[in-house]
Design an enzyme around this catalytic site. Sequence first.
Site, short mmCIF file in Angstrom:
data_model
loop_
_atom_site.label_atom_id
_atom_site.label_comp_id
_atom_site.label_asym_id
_atom_site.label_seq_id
_atom_site.Cartn_x
_atom_site.Cartn_y
_atom_site.Cartn_z
N PRO A 1 -10.57 -1.83 2.76
CA PRO A 1 -10.08 -0.98 3.42
C PRO A 1 -11.18 0.18 3.85
O PRO A 1 -11.76 0.62 2.83
CB PRO A 1 -8.95 -0.19 2.68
N CYS B 1 -12.36 5.32 -3.18
CA CYS B 1 -13.10 6.40 -1.76
C CYS B 1 -14.03 7.32 -2.33
O CYS B 1 -13.41 8.42 -3.20
CB CYS B 1 -12.03 7.11 -0.84
#
Length: 340
Positions: free
Chosen positions: A16, A100
Site C-alpha cells: 500500500p 507509514c
Amino acid sequence: MDFVGFKLRNNLFVAPMAGVTDRPFRQLCKKMGAGLAVSEMVTSNSLLYGSAKTLRRANHDGEVEPISVQIAGADPRMMAEAARHNVDNGAQIIDINMGCPAKKVCNVMAGSALMQDEPLVGRILDAVVAAVPDTPVTLKFRTGWNLANRNAPAIARLAESAGVRAVAIHGRTRCQQYTGAAEYDTIAAVKALVRIPVIANGDITTPEKALHVLAVTGADGLMIGRAAQGRPWLFREIEHYLKTGEHLPPARVGEIHAILQAHLEDLYEFYGRETGFRVARKHIAWYTKGLVGSAAFRHHMNQLPSIELQRQAVNDFFFGLAEQHEHLQYITTIKEELAA
C-alpha cells in the site's frame, strides 16, 4: 498460495502506497502478476468517510478479489469502527497501517509512530480484530522505531496473540524512512518467532533479489512497492523466475507503450479529466525513468496543458523508442537504481 482463507495466484503482494496504489494501479499490478494488492490507507476518522479522497481510496469496483483495505489511526475505538465501516462496504481483508513513516501520519502518533507504544498497539489490534470477527485482519509495520529499538518481534507477538492473521514487515525502521538498504535479519527473527504468515518488504527490485529475500528471511511471501512504480510487469518477471529459475524475455517497447496507454486511460476515467491529467504525470515519469532521452521528454511533458497533448507526447516518445530498438534501452543496466 493460501492466504488468510483466500486462494491467491502467488505470494507476491503490492505494498500500500499513498497516492500510488489507487484502483487503476492495483488492477494493473494484479493483471501483471501480483497475487494481492492492498489499498491506499483509509482514515479511521469517520468525519472524513464521505470525502472525495476517502471514497476514491475505498473504490474497488470491478477489482479482482480479495479486496484488502488498509486503515490508519491511533485510537482503538475509531480503528474498530473504521474496520466495521470498510467491511460493510466490501472489504474482505482489513490491514492495519503501522508502517507509514510520513511525518503527517507519525505526528498524530499513527503509522509507524505507534511502534513506540506497544500497549497502545495491543489495544488497537484487540479492538480491530474484535470488531470484525469474521474478517481476516493483517498488519504492516517496520523493523522498529529507530536502529536502537528494533521491536518488530515484540509487535509480531502482540499481533499473533490478538488474532491478527498475517504480518508484513518493511526492512527499515521508521527513522530510516526509505534511506539506506533494507535489512532482513529482523524479518527472519520474526518469521522464526510466530506461526502466522510473514511477508517481507523492502528493496525487492529484481527476480534475483526476490529469491534472495525469500531465502534469507524464510518469509511466506514478498511485498513490493516502489520498485513496481512504472514497472508493474516486475510481478510477472518475479513470478516466472521463482517458478522456473529462468528470466522472461525482455518486454518489447510496443507492449510497454500499450500498458502505459491503458493505464493512463484508466486514470483519466477514475479521477476525471483534470485530476487524472495531473496524476498521470507521475506515472509517466516512473514508466520512462532511466530510458534514453527521457529527461528531456519529461520536462516537455510536464509543461503540457491538456490530456490530448499528454497522450500525443507519450505516443511520440514511445514510437521514437520503437524505431530505434525492439526493447527498452536504459541509460544504466542496474535495475536497483531505476527503482530507487
